[in-house]
Design a protein around this motif. Structure first.
Motif, PDB file in Angstrom:
ATOM      1  N   THR A   1      -0.039  -2.674 -10.578  1.00  0.00           N
ATOM      2  CA  THR A   1      -0.648  -1.692  -9.619  1.00  0.00           C
ATOM      3  C   THR A   1      -1.914  -1.280  -9.989  1.00  0.00           C
TER       4      THR A   1
ATOM      5  N   HIS B   1       0.870  -1.212   0.044  1.00  0.00           N
ATOM      6  CA  HIS B   1      -0.026   0.086  -0.177  1.00  0.00           C
ATOM      7  C   HIS B   1       0.982   1.289  -0.106  1.00  0.00           C
ATOM      8  N   GLY B   2       0.968   1.794  -1.173  1.00  0.00           N
ATOM      9  CA  GLY B   2       1.963   2.748  -1.410  1.00  0.00           C
ATOM     10  C   GLY B   2       3.342   2.120  -1.235  1.00  0.00           C
TER      11      GLY B   2
ATOM     12  N   ARG C   1      -8.699   6.155   5.161  1.00  0.00           N
ATOM     13  CA  ARG C   1      -7.199   5.560   5.163  1.00  0.00           C
ATOM     14  C   ARG C   1      -6.610   4.664   4.251  1.00  0.00           C
ATOM     15  N   ASP C   2      -7.376   3.779   3.707  1.00  0.00           N
ATOM     16  CA  ASP C   2      -7.213   2.724   2.899  1.00  0.00           C
ATOM     17  C   ASP C   2      -6.968   3.095   1.458  1.00  0.00           C
ATOM     18  N   LYS C   3      -7.509   4.389   1.181  1.00  0.00           N
ATOM     19  CA  LYS C   3      -7.353   4.851  -0.262  1.00  0.00           C
ATOM     20  C   LYS C   3      -5.743   4.894  -0.475  1.00  0.00           C
ATOM     21  N   GLY C   4      -5.576   4.822  -1.845  1.00  0.00           N
ATOM     22  CA  GLY C   4      -4.221   4.891  -2.335  1.00  0.00           C
ATOM     23  C   GLY C   4      -3.852   3.805  -3.539  1.00  0.00           C
ATOM     24  N   MET C   5      -2.411   3.848  -3.594  1.00  0.00           N
ATOM     25  CA  MET C   5      -1.973   3.087  -4.838  1.00  0.00           C
ATOM     26  C   MET C   5      -1.575   1.610  -4.159  1.00  0.00           C
ATOM     27  N   TYR C   6      -2.162   0.563  -4.705  1.00  0.00           N
ATOM     28  CA  TYR C   6      -1.808  -0.825  -4.524  1.00  0.00           C
ATOM     29  C   TYR C   6      -0.974  -1.547  -5.438  1.00  0.00           C
TER      30      TYR C   6
ATOM     31  N   SER D   1      -8.385   4.931  -5.514  1.00  0.00           N
ATOM     32  CA  SER D   1      -9.112   6.356  -4.935  1.00  0.00           C
ATOM     33  C   SER D   1      -9.876   6.728  -5.908  1.00  0.00           C
TER      34      SER D   1
ATOM     35  N   ASP E   1      -4.702   2.075  -8.678  1.00  0.00           N
ATOM     36  CA  ASP E   1      -5.050   3.247  -7.746  1.00  0.00           C
ATOM     37  C   ASP E   1      -6.545   3.204  -7.345  1.00  0.00           C
TER      38      ASP E   1
ATOM     39  N   TYR F   1     -12.520   3.997  -5.921  1.00  0.00           N
ATOM     40  CA  TYR F   1     -12.730   3.635  -4.373  1.00  0.00           C
ATOM     41  C   TYR F   1     -14.165   3.884  -4.503  1.00  0.00           C
TER      42      TYR F   1
END
Length: 1413
Positions: free
Chosen positions: A1228, A1179-1180, A1209-1214, A1232, A1230, A1236
């Motif tokens: 990868t 995660h990031g 909080r769980d948003k972002g790049m995985y 978000s 994203d 999301y």
């Protein structure tokens, strides 16, 4: 505020105003003011005591306001000089002192003022005064029980211009502002001192010191002050202090570990102090049960209020006991002996809030530790603490009515206004912990007689869901602890003031207040360094832990080297990273280790210190001497000096240089950083000036005395073409008629490079210098011969260049031409076993700290990369050449430090070195004798045996076989071995073919010996051997050979990631049978082996760790049986997984989202997935691991990672990274924005549907499909239903709702048991009945066919029609209830705050909240 006047103008009113506080300290008005303040304070105390008398037990130490034991003293100083104001304050709790300048609080952040506080002694220092610092300075001391103040005036004067600039210029320059006090200097000499004390809990200890006073004046006796770790001790129930007639004694009648520490006696006089310190160690007493822990210590009370306190303590050391499991806290009301336990279960953290106290009562507290063996003794009980409102005194005030009459009242006992109070302000968190926060705020201005109280509301940060905290007990104090908070969460708080007329508006909420998270014990402390302190103590120093985690202190353990018997050096946590371990045995060698400690417990032990032998105390070094000038360029000088004759028992670490100009007495330090070398360039000098220099040396013990001043050195640039002086003359190998002298190259070369040196010597006391070498030497060492035995000589060295002979060095110290008694010379030999060339020397002297220094050509040997080793045992040292070569000739010398010049040398010429190298090679490479040379023999099946026999071999023998310089492998099907008893070494070659023609060789190594033997097989000899081998092979096949494996089992990974076992069989017939086994259990494959092709395959499905093991294959018939096996584990398994990772990683698709009822799942489809593959999710930049928050797994066709209960909080790049030994593959996504939001919406939908499916109305069982019943009987259709909320049940007959009456009875018992009872059934009651179970989350309907027949008729045959249940969908939108906090009714007449629903907590797997009871 004062107004400054221009220079030369005089303002009498201004100066009169300024001068008022100059003599204020000596006026009677201040005494009157203090008496009035005392009377007012006494009235307030009496009022409080009267109001609390019915339930408050008074304790003297609890109500002690600030008191100045030593007041401030005024000063008159000159500009640019320092001044320091002192005062001593006493009180309980310890008062806080603030400083004011002309009634304005002092700004200490400006750097112009230095404020210090230590043990009740407070000071204010102005390092560099200016006229702006002229003012009245006030120290104000405050605690909960009052305040006190002391004033002093500082007047700063200029030297000659004071009359014009100082506000006090109207006073005569020579007139003293205050009477000058001349204190009598009393010299105190301790006759008897107390030493370290080592005692056990429960024992008593007495520290006593006697002294003499000079002069001994009855009216000027010194004050004896006792301290423990800088904390002033007073006579109490814990310590008894007696002083008189030149003796002072401190007695501790009942020792606890709290009493451990450094005790200091300070004898204070007006003219100075004298003190002495010693350590008191208090070890654990006998435990109540064996191996129970020691008692906790240092019980502290925090944030005492009217109904709660917070108790903290420090954990015991557990060097010899098991780990601490938790603690019990006990309380006892003052005046009773009834101890009650406050917590039912052991708590693991050294801090505990205790509520349920009675307001106005005083309590003691104590703590007990628990481990697996039992409960410890109780700690020392705390000081008594009263459950009082800390702001009670602030509400009291005294009103002066005139004369001596005062009225003491509460602020809220004034006239009533009849309206709600104002808003509170200044709300903030004064203390934050894991599960509680202490809030403080400023009360609103309030003048009503009716009582005022407060309400506290909390909410999760940014949620807006305010929830009242104190619903049962109103709060009167503007300070309150909010308990039962979640760890690591952010909260906001606000305050409502209230009285009988209503509530105020809520205060401004606090910013987000985040509770602390449990972070674990500290990390281990860093490197531990031990150094000598005295002959019975050692100074221990260490680096603090990298992760302190609210560090409390350290425990230090000690152990005699190699004994492993660790004992505690301290029994109370030590705060500093330095500790003096006392009570050690002189001459014994110890190691030490350190553990850090916080409220959770002890860290891991640090690494052990280097062993240290306890020896005599160190001393400071003697003074350096012979300061010489080596160069001068007109602005700087290069100095050199001789090191001190006595180092003080340890290495000299630093040097300091001072200078002064000729004709002055002031010395100035010229090097701020200390020097480590005895060569220093002094810069910034004035050309033409004459200087003197002196040098100090320092070691671990401190700074030694200064050297004698140097000669006068004139700062003029050197321009002579000849070189400058050499320096650092040292001597070794002093014998009866010779000595070796060494020196350093001159700093000043002159006009050209130095080409050589002359060495001169003279008898001590004469000036007849002789040149030792008529021809210059290019080396910086020389052996001077021709000396007279027993005569003292001095030496000097002159450098030479093309311009001539340069300046001579400073003469050396006298050297006596006499060999050291018992001295021996160095020897050189070749070791007979190892072949190493060894230089050996045995010293006739060895002292403390003596070391052997080895040199080559008088240069210290520091490069050991060529295999040079130095081994020293006692007084014997060796330098060993492991890999000597022909370049290692030269002069080798050794000297022994801290002796009378013990040294020796040995010169190795190139010829001598060559002979030693030949001998070394012969020793290291001996030849092993052979009984027979390498030969061959042909065995059955055409195998070739090569063998030879050695005279004698050991079990450590190693050997290799070669064919045409290529090493042969001894692995299957070949074989290689030896027999120690016979000395035979053999190699059996399974296939001997035409390619093997050539030379065969065997190389043998056994210890240091080697042997080699060869066999040539070419031409006719080879053809004969090959023909014989072919014949034997054909005969074996014809007579003996049956089915066999032509290729043994191997593991293959296909392009589709399939894993298959493959082998080949040969020489089969129709009856031949093939079988597969795993761990001796037969495997029946889906497809039989294809014996016709000879290739047999066994697919291994879902290849993973579960499929590892030993696989076997057998082929057999009546001619025999052959077997092949493979162990799929270790490297075989790892290679297969790496290959799968490579193929799967290359096939990995982009990440896709699949929502579930528990969270958002990311999927990566690939050819194959197993958990043993090297796959990481991120995660990031944060690597994810399987937890309650993130579920990592997959299926054979894809890898998955699910975010449970996602939040913002769980948003972002995985990303997912699939790694094999060669490459890594990354995909990868994203998560978000819209991606999301869509996923989160789908998750919420699935979560709601799952919740509805779980809680909808259902029929659990009990209903038949078909019922046949005789007429006039009673029919009861009963079943069990469920649902949350409770389901509603209705019945239909042929699609029409059944209306309950006397015949049709419908019931639902306990919301679970539903029934339809038909009394006296008739033919009309036949039909299809439908039962419907439903709540807001949906339900289902079930059909029952009822068939009624008359009496005497044949019972109709029941033919049930399987009708599936009809599912009733839920009502939309689906409402998932959230957990609610039950709030008790508020005592105030205000409406309760709404409690909005709270989001589900993080890490919750199930979407179903806890069902309400």
């Amino acid at each position: 505020m004062s107004v400054k006047n221009k220079r030369g103008n005089y303002n009498h009113e201004y100066h009169h105003k300024q001068s008022q506080y100059v003599v204020k300290e000596y006026s009677s008005s201040q005494a009157m003011e203090e008496r009035y303040e005392h009377r007012t304070y006494t009235h307030i105390q009496e009022m409080v005591k009267t109001q609390k008398l019915d339930k408050y037990v008074y304790e003297g130490p609890m109500i002690r306001g600030p008191q100045f034991l030593t007041r401030l003293r005024s000063h008159t100083v000159y500009e640019h000089t320092p001044v320091k104001l002192f005062c001593t304050v006493d009180g309980f709790p310890m008062p806080v002192v603030k400083w004011y300048k002309d009634d304005v609080i002092l700004d200490v952040s400006s750097g112009n003022y230095m404020v210090q506080s230590k043990g009740g002694v407070h000071s204010l220092e102005i390092p560099r005064c200016s006229t702006d610092d002229t003012a009245q300075y006030t120290a104000v001391a405050r605690n909960n029980h009052g305040q006190a103040s002391s004033q002093a005036t500082v007047v700063v004067k200029r030297y000659k211009q004071e009359e014009e600039s100082c506000p006090y210029s109207w006073m005569h320059f020579t007139a003293a502002m205050l009477p000058k006090i001349h204190y009598t200097k009393i010299n105190i000499t301790f006759l008897e001192k107390f030493g370290p004390v080592f005692a056990t809990e429960g024992e008593s200890a007495t520290l006593s010191a006697s002294m003499t006073l000079s002069p001994n004046l009855a009216n000027l006796q010194p004050e004896a002050q006792w301290y423990r770790d800088d904390t002033r001790l007073f006579d109490s129930k814990w310590v008894k202090i007696e002083t008189g007639r030149g003796v002072t004694t401190l007695t501790i009648p009942n020792l606890y570990k709290d009493d451990e520490g450094l005790y200091t006696l300070r004898m204070v006089t007006k003219g100075g102090t004298a003190d002495h310190s010693a350590f008191v160690s208090v070890s654990d007493g006998p435990p109540p049960v064996p191996n129970a822990p020691g008692a906790p210590m240092d019980i502290k009370i925090h944030d005492a209020n009217r109904d709660y306190v917070i108790v903290s303590w420090k954990p015991p050391n557990t060097t010899t006991e098991g780990p601490i499991l938790g603690y019990f806290v006990d309380k006892c009301e003052v005046g009773t002996e009834n101890w009650t336990q406050c917590n039912d279960h052991p708590i693991k953290i050294c801090k505990y809030p205790i509520s349920g106290l009675f307001e106005g009562h005083s309590y003691y507290f104590r703590v007990r530790a628990v481990n697996s063996h039992g409960i410890s003794k109780a700690s020392r009980m705390s000081d008594p603490i009263a459950a009082l409102d800390v702001t009670e005194f602030e509400k009291l005030h005294a009103k002066k009515l005139g004369g001596t009459l005062n009225v003491v009242s509460y602020h809220d006992e004034v006239e009533a206004v009849g309206k709600p109070p104002g808003r509170a302000s200044g709300i903030h968190a004064s203390e934050i912990d894991r599960t509680y926060v202490v809030l403080s705020w400023k009360a609103p201005e309030y003048s009503s007689k009716v009582p005022m109280w407060y309400y506290i509301e909390k909410c999760l940060a940014d949620s807006g869901a305010w929830q009242r905290v104190n619903t049962q007990v109103p709060i009167r104090s503007p300070r309150y602890a909010v308990f039962d908070l979640a760890e690591g969460k952010q909260y906001q708080f606000r305050i409502l003031s209230a009285n009988m007329y209503g509530n105020s508006e809520p205060s401004e909420p606090t910013g987000p207040v985040e509770t602390l998270e449990l972070r674990g014990v500290p990390s281990a402390p860093g490197q531990v360094i031990s150094t000598r302190e005295t002959d019975t103590s050692v100074l221990i120093q260490w680096a603090p832990p990298k992760e302190p985690n609210n560090l409390i202190g350290y425990y230090i353990d000690q152990c005699v080297k190699d004994s492993k018997n660790w004992t505690s050096a301290n029994h109370k946590p030590h705060r500093s990273t330095k500790f003096v371990v006392s009570g050690l045995t002189k001459g014994e060698t110890y190691v030490f280790r350190v553990q850090a400690i916080n409220e959770l417990g002890l860290s891991d032990e640090s690494q052990e210190s280097a062993p240290l032998t306890v020896k005599a105390a160190l001393t400071t070094p003697s003074a350096p001497y012979n300061i010489s000038l080596l160069n001068c360029d007109g602005h700087s000088m290069v100095l050199n000096w001789n090191k001190p004759l006595h180092s003080g028992g340890t290495k000299i670490k630093e040097y300091y240089v001072d200078k002064r100009r000729r004709g002055t007495d002031t010395w100035r330090e010229v090097n701020i950083p200390p020097l480590t070398e005895r060569l220093y360039k002094v810069e910034g000098l004035t050309e033409g000036a004459v200087y003197q220099f002196r040098v100090y040396a320092a070691n671990l013990a401190g700074l030694g005395p200064a050297s004698n001043p140097s000669a006068d050195f004139t700062c003029e640039a050197w321009t002579t073409p000849e070189p400058g002086p050499a320096y650092d003359l040292t001597f070794t190998e002093v014998r009866d008629n010779s000595a070796v002298i060494e020196w350093q190259k001159p700093v000043y070369d002159g006009s050209g490079p130095i080409t050589g040196y002359h060495v001169e010597y003279a008898k001590e006391g004469t000036s007849e210098w002789k040149t030792s070498n008529q021809t210059t030497t290019s080396h910086r060492f020389l052996k001077v011969t021709g000396l007279e035995m027993g005569t003292n000589y001095v030496f000097r060295v002159c450098g030479v260049n093309a311009a001539g002979v340069g300046m001579a060095s400073m003469p050396s110290d006298p050297v006596k031409a006499s060999a050291v008694s018992g001295s021996q010379e160095m020897s050189c030999a070749v070791d007979e076993k190892s072949g190493d060339i060894v230089l050996s020397f045995e010293s006739c002297q060895m002292n403390e700290g003596s070391q052997f220094i080895w040199k080559r050509n008088y240069q210290e040997i520091t490069d050991f990369s060529k295999g040079i080793e130095i081994k020293t045992e006692g007084n014997h040292s060796k330098m060993i050449f492991k890999n000597a070569d022909k370049e290692d000739f030269g002069t080798y010398s050794v000297s022994v430090t801290n002796t009378d010049g013990v040294s020796s040398s040995f010169s190795i010429s190139p010829e001598e070195l060559g002979k030693m190298l030949e001998l070394s090679y012969a020793i290291r490479h001996p030849i092993i004798p052979l009984k027979s040379e390498l030969d061959y023999k042909i065995l059955e099946r055409g195998r070739m045996r090569f063998w030879l026999q050695v005279e004698e071999i050991s079990t450590n023998v190693t050997y290799k076989f070669f064919a045409n310089n290529k090493e042969l492998s001894g692995t299957s099907p070949n074989k290689m071995g030896h027999d120690v008893s016979t000395g035979i070494i053999e190699f059996i070659m399974d296939h001997f073919t035409e390619e093997n023609e050539g030379t065969f060789t065997c190389q043998i190594t056994d210890g240091g010996g080697k042997a080699q033997s060869s066999l040539v097989l070419i031409g006719d000899a080879f053809k004969a051997a090959l023909a014989e081998a072919d014949y034997q092979r054909r005969e074996y096949i014809r007579v003996k050979e049956g089915p066999h494996f032509s290729e043994f089992l191997s593991l293959q990974v296909g392009d589709d990631c399939s894993v298959t076992l493959v082998c080949k069989v040969a020489n089969l017939k129709k009856e031949s049978q093939f079988h597969w086994y795993k761990e001796d259990t037969e495997i029946i494959p889906d497809v039989k082996p294809d014996l016709g092709s000879g290739i047999c395959k066994l697919p291994i499905k879902l290849f993973s760790l579960k499929t590892t093991g030993i696989y076997k294959a057998t082929i057999s018939d009546d001619r025999g049986k052959d077997m092949s096996q493979i162990d799929i584990s270790g490297k075989v398994f790892d290679d297969a997984i790496n290959k799968i990772s490579q193929l799967a990683g290359a096939s990995a698709a982009e990440l896709v989202i699949n929502c579930t009822a528990t969270g958002i799942q990311l999927q990566c489809h690939m050819k194959y997935y197993t958990s043993e593959m090297n796959i990481c999710w991120y995660h990031g930049e944060t690597k994810l691991s399987h937890s309650d928050k993130f579920t990592i797994g997959g299926t054979p066709s894809m890898a998955t990672m699910e975010v449970i209960e996602p939040s913002e909080r769980d948003k972002g790049m995985y990303s997912i990274v699939i790694t094999d030994p060669e490459n890594s593959h990354k995909r990868t996504l994203d998560l978000s924005g819209d991606v999301y939001e869509k996923a989160f919406t789908e998750f919420q939908k699935l979560k709601a549907e799952a919740y509805a499916e779980k809680n909808r109305g259902k029929v659990i069982g009990g209903l038949p499909d078909v019922v046949t019943i005789m007429e006039k009987k009673t029919l009861s259709l009963t079943c069990t239903v469920c649902g949350d909320p409770k389901a509603q049940v209705s019945w239909l007959k042929n699609g029409a709702e059944v209306e309950p009456d006397d015949q049709y009875v419908v019931s639902l018992d306990q919301g679970k048991f539903a029934s339809l009872t038909i009394k006296g059934v008739s033919m009309e009651d036949s039909g299809r009945y439908t039962m419907i179970v439903q709540n807001k989350y949906g339900g289902e309907s079930v059909d029952i066919v009822v068939s009624v027949y008359r009496h005497g008729e044949k019972i109709p045959e029941a033919k049930p029609t399987l009708t599936p249940k009809t599912i009733i969908p839920p009502k939309l939108p689906i409402d998932i209830p959230q957990p609610k906090t039950q709030a008790a009714p508020s005592p105030a007449p205000s409406a309760p705050s709404p409690s909005p629903s709270k989001a589900a907590g993080r890490g919750v797997k199930s979407p179903t909240p806890t069902r309400k009871k």
